[in-house]
Design a protein around this motif. Sequence first.
Motif, PDB file in Angstrom:
ATOM      1  N   VAL A  39       0.907  -1.215  -0.093  1.00 10.25           N
ATOM      2  CA  VAL A  39       0.084   0.049   0.010  1.00 10.25           C
ATOM      3  C   VAL A  39       0.822   1.187   0.065  1.00 10.25           C
ATOM      4  O   VAL A  39       0.471   2.308  -0.690  1.00 10.25           O
ATOM      5  N   PHE A  40       1.672   1.269   0.640  1.00 12.62           N
ATOM      6  CA  PHE A  40       2.930   2.275   0.642  1.00 12.62           C
ATOM      7  C   PHE A  40       3.485   2.755  -0.556  1.00 12.62           C
ATOM      8  O   PHE A  40       3.366   3.825  -0.975  1.00 12.62           O
ATOM      9  N   GLN A  41       4.025   1.481  -1.204  1.00 10.44           N
ATOM     10  CA  GLN A  41       4.457   1.874  -2.625  1.00 10.44           C
ATOM     11  C   GLN A  41       3.344   2.216  -3.327  1.00 10.44           C
ATOM     12  O   GLN A  41       3.813   3.114  -4.375  1.00 10.44           O
ATOM     13  N   HIS A  42       2.319   1.715  -3.682  1.00  8.44           N
ATOM     14  CA  HIS A  42       1.202   1.889  -4.409  1.00  8.44           C
ATOM     15  C   HIS A  42       0.958   3.914  -4.272  1.00  8.44           C
ATOM     16  O   HIS A  42       0.774   4.364  -5.145  1.00  8.44           O
ATOM     17  N   ILE A  43       0.915   4.352  -2.992  1.00  5.03           N
ATOM     18  CA  ILE A  43       0.644   5.553  -2.787  1.00  5.03           C
ATOM     19  C   ILE A  43       1.828   6.432  -3.286  1.00  5.03           C
ATOM     20  O   ILE A  43       1.188   7.456  -3.999  1.00  5.03           O
ATOM     21  N   LEU A  44       2.926   6.135  -3.173  1.00  3.69           N
ATOM     22  CA  LEU A  44       3.896   6.723  -3.678  1.00  3.69           C
ATOM     23  C   LEU A  44       4.297   6.889  -5.162  1.00  3.69           C
ATOM     24  O   LEU A  44       4.351   7.976  -5.491  1.00  3.69           O
ATOM     25  N   LEU A  45       3.696   5.682  -5.759  1.00  4.76           N
ATOM     26  CA  LEU A  45       3.666   5.923  -6.966  1.00  4.76           C
ATOM     27  C   LEU A  45       2.670   6.715  -7.774  1.00  4.76           C
ATOM     28  O   LEU A  45       2.909   7.354  -8.789  1.00  4.76           O
ATOM     29  N   HIS A  46       1.205   6.882  -7.053  1.00  2.00           N
ATOM     30  CA  HIS A  46       0.303   7.377  -7.451  1.00  2.00           C
ATOM     31  C   HIS A  46       0.006   8.993  -7.122  1.00  2.00           C
ATOM     32  O   HIS A  46      -0.719   9.582  -7.846  1.00  2.00           O
ATOM     33  N   VAL A  47       0.721   9.168  -6.282  1.00  3.33           N
ATOM     34  CA  VAL A  47       0.709  10.831  -5.834  1.00  3.33           C
ATOM     35  C   VAL A  47       1.474  11.613  -6.520  1.00  3.33           C
ATOM     36  O   VAL A  47       2.531  11.366  -7.151  1.00  3.33           O
ATOM     37  N   LYS A  48       0.697  12.883  -7.192  1.00  7.59           N
ATOM     38  CA  LYS A  48       1.184  13.801  -8.137  1.00  7.59           C
ATOM     39  C   LYS A  48       2.136  14.714  -7.321  1.00  7.59           C
ATOM     40  O   LYS A  48       2.084  15.168  -6.322  1.00  7.59           O
TER      41      LYS A  48
END
Length: 749
Positions: free
Chosen positions: A720-729
């Motif tokens: 989840v942590f990596q997913h958020i880092l990848l998708h936050v602009k």
Amino acid sequence: MFQHRSRVRGRPGWAQYMLEAKGQAERYARDLPEAEGWPPFLIVCDVGFCFDLYADFSGTGKHYAQFPDRDRFRIYLPDLRDTAIRERLRAVWLDPGTLNPSRIRAHITRDIAKLLAKLVRSLEGTSQSPRHAPATVASFLMRCIFSMFAQSIGLLPEPDSFTQLLRKGRDDPRVFVGLVGDLWRWMNAGGFSPAVAADIRRFNGGLFAPGPHGPVEPLRVTVEELDLLIIAAGKDWADVEPAIFGTLLENALDHPERAALGAHFTPRAFVERLVLPTLMEPLRAEWDGVKAAAVTEEQAGRREQAAKLVSAFHGRLASVRVLDPACGSGNFLYVALELMKRLEGEVLDLLATLRPQDNDRLALSGATVDPHNFLGLEKNPRAVPVAELVLWIGWLQWHMRTFGAKPPPEPVLKNFHNIREADALISYSQEQEARNSDGSLVSRWDGRSFKLHPITGEKVPDETARDVVMRPVGAKPTEWPKADFIAGNPPFIGAKFLRHELGSGYTEALWAAYPKVPHSADLAMFFWWKAAKAIVAGGGRFGFITSNSLRQVFCRRVVADALAARKPVHLVFAIPDHPWADGDNTAAVRIAMTVCAAGRGAGRLLTVTAETQGEVPDVTLAEQTGTINPDLTIGVSPDSAKPLRANERISSPGVKLHGAGFIVSPATASALGLGKVAGLEKHIRQYRNGRDLTGRSRDSMVIDLFGLTLDEVRQRFPSVFQHILLHVKPERETNNRATYRNDWHIFGE
């Protein structure tokens, strides 16, 4: 079927009776029960003499046109000896969808595009071993494509003139450059080509001339590359669908898009769904009036006066200008071209019965609908020649289907300069580097470069790959070419992503150039605002495909202002929430279609009531008529609502989500560990917003990290942590690094 027994068969007035019969058949179709829908075909029959076929695959009943074209829509009784014609009539009754030309051509077109993409990859080489520059490859490929097309439709001396040169080159690759180069030089100038030992028509039009498209000499190719060209040349290019071919060709020439080649294109049906009400409905309404007046004049014995009416309308049709201000590879313009050519066919058939000598006017430039009628602006220089090629291929397909072996006048290709490389929104002469208050350069992540995370191995943005931010100097609104109709598909970029996608310098220049467009509006709304101003000043209609966020408050302010202006526009057609497929059985977003005309008035609102998935989703639409509101509804407009004073200080919007990276599908939630990682069920939940409740639910889930610290998320739920880092602009650009919003603060931390 309408049967018409004519007493004047063979006389000029006979064609008018057949057109009257078509009108009566259209009225019969209009009176069918709504549940039966519109028939895809109308058949007009002069018993014992002929059948006329008219088709409308749009499902609207408003655009029945000669099928398959002007030359073959009329079937005489002796023609029934032909097995192919009997099979066509059989399919009309038993399986009409198989006759839809856009479906038939789509598969052929995608197969060809995949071959060309493989060829481009080979010609460009790799980053470690580059061979030819992309621009040089693009020019070579387009010349090859047109040579294959010209061969396929009979514009070269032999049916396989170009293929023979390719085969000779395969036997001895040393002769390829000389042979094909000789052919192309004579295609530019016209004359005897030693390579094919025959006279070549003069094509010109800039495609085979030295200059913007590079030198005329072909690239040196390998035997394997010649094999690909030979396979491609063996395809039936007469059946290529220009409406999607341009997009696929553009992707073949664009390195980042090649992985998805064959998947991403705008379905022809969706393009038609917008172009028909924007362009063809007003033109056909005008033609119906002219046709009725001409019939009245002819029946009164005033045939020359009737001919003048029809001839004047044909002149009007040949002078119509259609603009796509973000034309890409030209698919909207091509569909407009084909639909207008179908209408022109009907006009010329009637004119031929009244004044046969006027048929020769087709051979005159400017006296017929051709690529000069279709104007485009396009920011991507790679797409401009593709759009020009698409229009010419489409026009020549139509010409050869209509006139058979009769070639078009020379030069076959004319350089109308109708597709122009330009930014459709702002124009400026130069850019300057943006600097911080301390004088240092402002930069941002390039948006393309990624690296592997050292722990998770996932791709994450490479913060060291930076672009210097440039600011336009003296930017002003771009002046669009004068046009009677405007149609297209402006870029989908939401307001919150403008800085990220376009850069702060460009975004601020855009806002300054259009002070009346809210900063909270999506990029497409700048096109919408500009088109509304254009039709108020010059008349006509405009139609755009936008994201369905057009109905939301921040975007619909642009629509509301245009509808309420002192010189207003009104919505004549709208679909508020339509699936958007990209050709690979997916509909990633929902879109809106809007068509406007100047003044006040009512319109048709179509609502999707059912849809099925597929390469092109099959959509069922329900229709209402009335004044269409800015939020694309009929009835009381929400913009007329006022806040209740009784609710002051006692209501709250509650928890608000900022950042789409937290919204996930059930499949993504499962991939992140839902149902497998203990405790995650408390932090990935079902999610519904107001639009989900009042419209079509997305069946989404949301990542809710309330109560967790940053370290807890990293340790307990690393996926989840990596997913958020990848998708936050990135929130803003700085000289040193991209700063990201810590979006989990919205959940209470």
